[in-house]
Structure formats: C-alpha cells, structure tokens
Design a protein around this motif. Structure first.
Motif, PDB file in Angstrom:
ATOM      1  N   MET A  67       0.851  -1.193   0.000  1.00  0.00           N
ATOM      2  CA  MET A  67       0.000   0.000   0.000  1.00  0.00           C
ATOM      3  C   MET A  67       0.883   1.237   0.000  1.00  0.00           C
ATOM      4  SD  MET A  67      -3.029   1.007   2.684  1.00  0.00           S
ATOM      5  CE  MET A  67      -4.039   2.462   2.470  1.00  0.00           C
ATOM      6  N   ARG A  68       0.455   2.243  -0.735  1.00  0.00           N
ATOM      7  CA  ARG A  68       1.190   3.504  -0.841  1.00  0.00           C
ATOM      8  C   ARG A  68       0.299   4.629  -0.313  1.00  0.00           C
ATOM      9  NH1 ARG A  68       2.417   3.455  -6.199  1.00  0.00           N
ATOM     10  NH2 ARG A  68       4.305   2.229  -5.762  1.00  0.00           N
ATOM     11  N   VAL A  69       0.829   5.442   0.607  1.00  0.00           N
ATOM     12  CA  VAL A  69       0.036   6.471   1.278  1.00  0.00           C
ATOM     13  C   VAL A  69       0.720   7.821   1.118  1.00  0.00           C
ATOM     14  CG1 VAL A  69      -1.015   7.211   3.450  1.00  0.00           C
ATOM     15  CG2 VAL A  69      -0.733   4.769   2.981  1.00  0.00           C
ATOM     16  N   LEU A  70      -0.063   8.852   0.790  1.00  0.00           N
ATOM     17  CA  LEU A  70       0.429  10.220   0.787  1.00  0.00           C
ATOM     18  C   LEU A  70       0.003  10.888   2.090  1.00  0.00           C
ATOM     19  CD1 LEU A  70       1.744  12.645  -0.754  1.00  0.00           C
ATOM     20  CD2 LEU A  70      -0.590  13.313  -1.359  1.00  0.00           C
ATOM     21  N   LEU A  71       0.979  11.396   2.846  1.00  0.00           N
ATOM     22  CA  LEU A  71       0.713  12.178   4.045  1.00  0.00           C
ATOM     23  C   LEU A  71       0.992  13.638   3.737  1.00  0.00           C
ATOM     24  CD1 LEU A  71       2.376   9.991   6.842  1.00  0.00           C
ATOM     25  CD2 LEU A  71       0.056   9.867   5.933  1.00  0.00           C
ATOM     26  N   LEU A  72       0.075  14.509   4.140  1.00  0.00           N
ATOM     27  CA  LEU A  72       0.225  15.941   3.884  1.00  0.00           C
ATOM     28  C   LEU A  72      -0.008  16.697   5.186  1.00  0.00           C
ATOM     29  CD1 LEU A  72      -0.999  17.934   0.820  1.00  0.00           C
ATOM     30  CD2 LEU A  72      -1.423  18.830   3.107  1.00  0.00           C
ATOM     31  N   ALA A  73       0.988  17.493   5.573  1.00  0.00           N
ATOM     32  CA  ALA A  73       0.900  18.284   6.805  1.00  0.00           C
ATOM     33  C   ALA A  73       1.332  19.702   6.497  1.00  0.00           C
ATOM     34  CB  ALA A  73       1.775  17.689   7.892  1.00  0.00           C
ATOM     35  N   TYR A  74       0.385  20.632   6.518  1.00  0.00           N
ATOM     36  CA  TYR A  74       0.702  22.028   6.242  1.00  0.00           C
ATOM     37  C   TYR A  74       0.505  22.814   7.528  1.00  0.00           C
ATOM     38  CZ  TYR A  74       1.270  26.297   3.531  1.00  0.00           C
ATOM     39  OH  TYR A  74       1.748  27.483   3.034  1.00  0.00           O
ATOM     40  N   GLY A  75       1.616  23.149   8.163  1.00  0.00           N
ATOM     41  CA  GLY A  75       1.549  23.880   9.416  1.00  0.00           C
ATOM     42  C   GLY A  75       2.922  23.959  10.031  1.00  0.00           C
ATOM     43  N   SER A  76       2.968  24.236  11.344  1.00  0.00           N
ATOM     44  CA  SER A  76       4.222  24.364  12.067  1.00  0.00           C
ATOM     45  C   SER A  76       4.808  22.978  12.337  1.00  0.00           C
ATOM     46  CB  SER A  76       3.991  25.104  13.374  1.00  0.00           C
ATOM     47  OG  SER A  76       3.228  24.286  14.253  1.00  0.00           O
ATOM     48  N   ARG A  77       5.946  22.970  13.048  1.00  0.00           N
ATOM     49  CA  ARG A  77       6.562  21.690  13.404  1.00  0.00           C
ATOM     50  C   ARG A  77       5.588  20.822  14.197  1.00  0.00           C
ATOM     51  NH1 ARG A  77      12.199  20.272  13.876  1.00  0.00           N
ATOM     52  NH2 ARG A  77      12.397  18.273  14.955  1.00  0.00           N
ATOM     53  N   GLY A  78       4.744  21.466  15.018  1.00  0.00           N
ATOM     54  CA  GLY A  78       3.769  20.714  15.795  1.00  0.00           C
ATOM     55  C   GLY A  78       2.742  20.000  14.941  1.00  0.00           C
ATOM     56  N   ASP A  79       2.527  20.474  13.705  1.00  0.00           N
ATOM     57  CA  ASP A  79       1.646  19.781  12.763  1.00  0.00           C
ATOM     58  C   ASP A  79       2.393  18.682  12.019  1.00  0.00           C
ATOM     59  OD1 ASP A  79      -0.930  21.412  12.823  1.00  0.00           O
ATOM     60  OD2 ASP A  79       0.537  22.986  12.402  1.00  0.00           O
ATOM     61  N   VAL A  80       3.667  18.943  11.709  1.00  0.00           N
ATOM     62  CA  VAL A  80       4.427  18.052  10.835  1.00  0.00           C
ATOM     63  C   VAL A  80       5.011  16.858  11.588  1.00  0.00           C
ATOM     64  CG1 VAL A  80       6.422  17.899   9.283  1.00  0.00           C
ATOM     65  CG2 VAL A  80       4.941  19.938   9.245  1.00  0.00           C
ATOM     66  N   GLU A  81       5.632  17.108  12.757  1.00  0.00           N
ATOM     67  CA  GLU A  81       6.363  16.030  13.426  1.00  0.00           C
ATOM     68  C   GLU A  81       5.482  14.848  13.816  1.00  0.00           C
ATOM     69  OE1 GLU A  81       9.701  15.292  16.879  1.00  0.00           O
ATOM     70  OE2 GLU A  81       9.379  17.288  16.045  1.00  0.00           O
ATOM     71  N   PRO A  82       4.248  15.055  14.324  1.00  0.00           N
ATOM     72  CA  PRO A  82       3.428  13.877  14.605  1.00  0.00           C
ATOM     73  C   PRO A  82       3.136  13.039  13.360  1.00  0.00           C
ATOM     74  CG  PRO A  82       2.551  15.803  15.721  1.00  0.00           C
ATOM     75  CD  PRO A  82       3.603  16.303  14.786  1.00  0.00           C
ATOM     76  N   MET A  83       2.990  13.695  12.211  1.00  0.00           N
ATOM     77  CA  MET A  83       2.747  12.934  10.980  1.00  0.00           C
ATOM     78  C   MET A  83       3.991  12.162  10.556  1.00  0.00           C
ATOM     79  SD  MET A  83      -0.450  13.238   9.853  1.00  0.00           S
ATOM     80  CE  MET A  83      -0.747  13.482   8.086  1.00  0.00           C
ATOM     81  N   VAL A  84       5.171  12.645  10.943  1.00  0.00           N
ATOM     82  CA  VAL A  84       6.382  11.856  10.720  1.00  0.00           C
ATOM     83  C   VAL A  84       6.297  10.569  11.535  1.00  0.00           C
ATOM     84  CG1 VAL A  84       8.894  11.791  10.944  1.00  0.00           C
ATOM     85  CG2 VAL A  84       7.773  13.887  10.179  1.00  0.00           C
ATOM     86  N   GLY A  85       5.803  10.682  12.778  1.00  0.00           N
ATOM     87  CA  GLY A  85       5.590   9.480  13.576  1.00  0.00           C
ATOM     88  C   GLY A  85       4.648   8.502  12.890  1.00  0.00           C
ATOM     89  N   LEU A  86       3.567   9.023  12.291  1.00  0.00           N
ATOM     90  CA  LEU A  86       2.644   8.157  11.554  1.00  0.00           C
ATOM     91  C   LEU A  86       3.326   7.547  10.341  1.00  0.00           C
ATOM     92  CD1 LEU A  86      -0.149   6.978  10.975  1.00  0.00           C
ATOM     93  CD2 LEU A  86      -0.753   9.139   9.847  1.00  0.00           C
ATOM     94  N   ALA A  87       4.119   8.347   9.640  1.00  0.00           N
ATOM     95  CA  ALA A  87       4.830   7.836   8.461  1.00  0.00           C
ATOM     96  C   ALA A  87       5.737   6.665   8.828  1.00  0.00           C
ATOM     97  CB  ALA A  87       5.642   8.962   7.821  1.00  0.00           C
TER      98      ALA A  87
END
Length: 405
Positions: free
Chosen positions: A1-21
């Motif tokens: 499975m291939r997933v696109l993650l998109l986080a537009y915001g500060s580090r507080g928006d982006v870093e948790p999505m890195v955890g999900l990635a």
C-alpha cells in the motif's frame, strides 16, 4: 500500500505525521510526504524525502505575527495555499492508495481535492478535540471573527463557525475544485474534516466524548521516535547542577522576543533555578552563564525528563511530550489550540495556565512558583504513567485496514 501524508503547518503539525509515516513504513507501506520546505531536515533525518509545499512557513508566520508581510485578505491567502498545495500534492499522490492530511484548512481542502480527483480514500487528522464540532465545547475563534461573548450554546457557535469557514475559505476552495473538474461543495468544514476524522490525542490528556454528530476515532497522540543524543555542551550543563527550567516557544514567533527572554530568565532565576533557553522560531536569546544555557532544536523526549519544569507556548506536541515525561508545565498560550492545552494542563493539575500570551517577570514568577510545588510534580509523574504511546501505530493499523472517512 502507498500512502500520501500531507501536513501544512508548524513543526507541531508536521512532526506527529512523521511518527505516523514511520509507523506506516514499519507496517510495510510506502509513504510519500508533503510539508512546507522548512522541514526538509526533519524529514531527511527520518529517511523520508520531502515534497515541499509553497514557501517557508517560518517566514509566513513571522510576517503574520509582526505584520511585515504583503497585504492580503484571508480569502486571497486561502486561494494561494489551496492552489499551491494541490499543484505539489497531485503528482506526489499518483499511484497512492490513500491520502491523509492535517494542518491549515485550505491546504487540507486541496489534499481532499487530490484524493477526489484520483478516486482514493481521504482521511483527516486532528490533534485536539476542540477542532472538531461538538456540543461539549466551543469552536476556535478565527481572526476577525471572535466568538460572541453573549452566546453560550455551543451548537449555535458551531453553526456560526461553519458560516465563518465558508466565508473565509469557501470561495477559494470551490473555485479551485471547479478549475480541476470537481464539483463544488456546500460547506468547507465537512469536506475537510469528514464524518470520521482521526483524533491523534491522548484520551487521558485530551478526551473526546462521543456525541453522535461525528464518528471520531481517537487513536492516541502520534510521536516520532527520537533516539538522538543530547549535544555534549547541553549534557555537560545538565550534569553540572540541579535540574534547570526549560523555556521555549517552539515554532511560534512572539512579539518583543528580547523582553520575553529577559523576563523569563529573571523569573526562573527568582525561583532559585538554572535556566535552559531554547531559541526556536521566536529567536529567544540571552548571555550564557554558569546557570544559563541556550539550545537550538534538541531531542525533547530525552531532555524533558531531566528538567524541573517546562515553560512553553502550549502546542499539542510539546504539551504531550512534557506530560509523558512527567514534568510540570507552565503554558503561555499564543493562539489556535494553545489556550485549550493550557486549560487542560491546569485542570489536570500537572501545571499552570499563564493568563494571556504576553508573559512578564511578575506573571511568570507566580506561575513558576505554582508549577514547581511538590504537589504539581507528583501529579505530573502520576499522570505520565497513564498516557498511551502507541497512537501512531494504532492509526497506521486503521489506515492499512482501509479506514474510511
């Protein structure tokens, strides 16, 4: 499975999505990641190539706080963000089986347009309950649209919130959708949030009570595992004396940063404590001394367990990291979700909510005196043991099992 993650915001928006990635990748998925260009190094450290969205968010945030940017209406900014995000995300999403977004609403609306265009599932991630409609809490106020103080019915306030979001973003979102061959929508909020959003917040620290209006799936907070050692100079400072008080505002610019840093340092010293000052996007600075050390971005998961208290802006990520470390907090909320987190920390007895966004020597001294009591420290340690750490893995399992909005 291939997933696109998109986080537009500060580090507080982006870093948790890195955890999900990373959780998705550990489960066998291929991940593509879209975020502002400021976070290329963060992504690279995790082995995730970045598809950059638009211009530097740090510069945009400074312009907004300091009033130095070009004169643009909210509607004009929304149109630019929507178009730029879609243009970058569409080619990145080719071949993906799902799109997952968080952050600013116009950017998330563009991510939804990408998913709709490609005919793949779309999911939205919220980091705190008050972003989601519920009769249990009021919505966040938007710039130029304060909540009417005389209105106490949350259902009425959420109806007004939908109207405000349509006024601010509806024109830009629908004009863009029509330009790429998608039908317009009546309301922006349900387009972005969906009927079944993921709530990446700990159920103890930030509970959601089912209301029947949204089928919210609370996974627990996402965290990026961080094994980086602390810098040698910081390690030496920590071991040279008693635990210091950490002061930092993360990726949040502040007005008159020089005065904020000066008053914060003086307030910590007035408690007989050493000071650990984080520059952050605010550019906090002070002359180093035997009792004062200045740091840039470091491993907070490692650091916070070794400080006496954390003074910060109240972002979801910093609040959760400090809570997991079992350390008392003083929150000086600036905007958005930060007043919510300040209120929760105070309600739980694990810290103090500063009154207003502009700290002074007197106000910080009083807040620190309350946060540094043995009772607050004991409560912070007690609550830390109850917090989950598997939010990203839980969300990854849901997404790979076909979570549908």
């Amino acid at each position: 499975m291939r997933v696109l993650l998109l986080a537009y915001g500060s580090r507080g928006d982006v870093e948790p999505m890195v955890g999900l990635a990373l959780a998705l990748r550990s489960a066998g998925a291929e991940v593509r990641f879209c975020a502002p260009p400021d976070f290329a190094e963060l992504l690279a450290d995790s082995g995730l190539p970045l598809v950059p969205l638009g211009r530097s968010l740090r510069e945009m945030a400074r312009e907004a706080v300091l009033g130095t940017g070009p004169a643009m209406t909210m509607q004009e900014r929304a149109a630019r963000v929507t178009a730029d995000t879609y243009a970058a995300a569409l080619p990145a999403a080719e071949g993906c089986d799902a799109v997952v977004a968080t952050g600013l609403m116009p950017a998330a609306a563009a991510a939804r347009a990408v998913a709709d265009r490609l005919g793949v599932p779309y999911s939205f991630v919220a980091y705190f309950p008050s972003y989601l409609p519920s009769p249990d809490h009021p919505p966040l106020p938007w710039p130029g649209h304060p909540l009417p103080p005389e209105e106490t019915d949350n259902r009425v306030l959420w109806e007004r919130n939908e109207q405000v979001l349509d006024e601010l973003f509806g024109g830009a979102v629908n004009a863009h959708r029509e330009s790429v061959g998608l039908p317009p929508v009546e309301h922006v909020r349900p387009l972005v949030l969906t009927d079944r959003p993921l709530l990446a917040a700990d159920a103890v620290l930030s509970p959601w009570r089912p209301t029947g209006e949204l089928d919210v799936v609370q996974t627990g907070a996402f965290a990026r595992p961080d094994a980086r050692p602390l810098p040698a100079a910081l390690e030496a400072f920590l071991t040279a004396g008693e635990a210091p008080v950490y002061v930092g505002f993360g990726s949040m610019p502040v007005r008159d940063a020089e005065a904020v840093a000066r008053d914060a340092v003086a307030a910590v010293r007035a408690q007989g404590r050493r000071v650990l000052l984080s520059r952050g996007w605010a550019g906090l600075a002070a002359e180093e001394a035997a009792d004062l050390h200045v740091v840039d971005e470091v491993n907070q998961q490692e650091l916070f367990g070794r400080v006496a208290a954390v003074v910060h802006h109240g972002g979801a990520g910093t609040t959760t990291t400090a809570a997991r470390a079992g350390v008392p907090q003083v929150l000086v909320p600036q905007l958005a979700d930060q007043p919510y987190w300040a209120r929760r920390v105070a309600e739980l007895g694990i810290g103090v909510a500063h009154d207003g966004p502009v700290p002074s020597f007197d106000s910080l001294s009083a807040a620190l005196a309350a946060a540094l009591t043995p009772e607050t420290a004991a409560r912070a340690k007690e609550l830390a043991a109850t917090l989950r750490t598997d939010g990203a893995a839980t969300a990854a399992r849901l997404l790979l099992a076909g979570h549908r909005a």
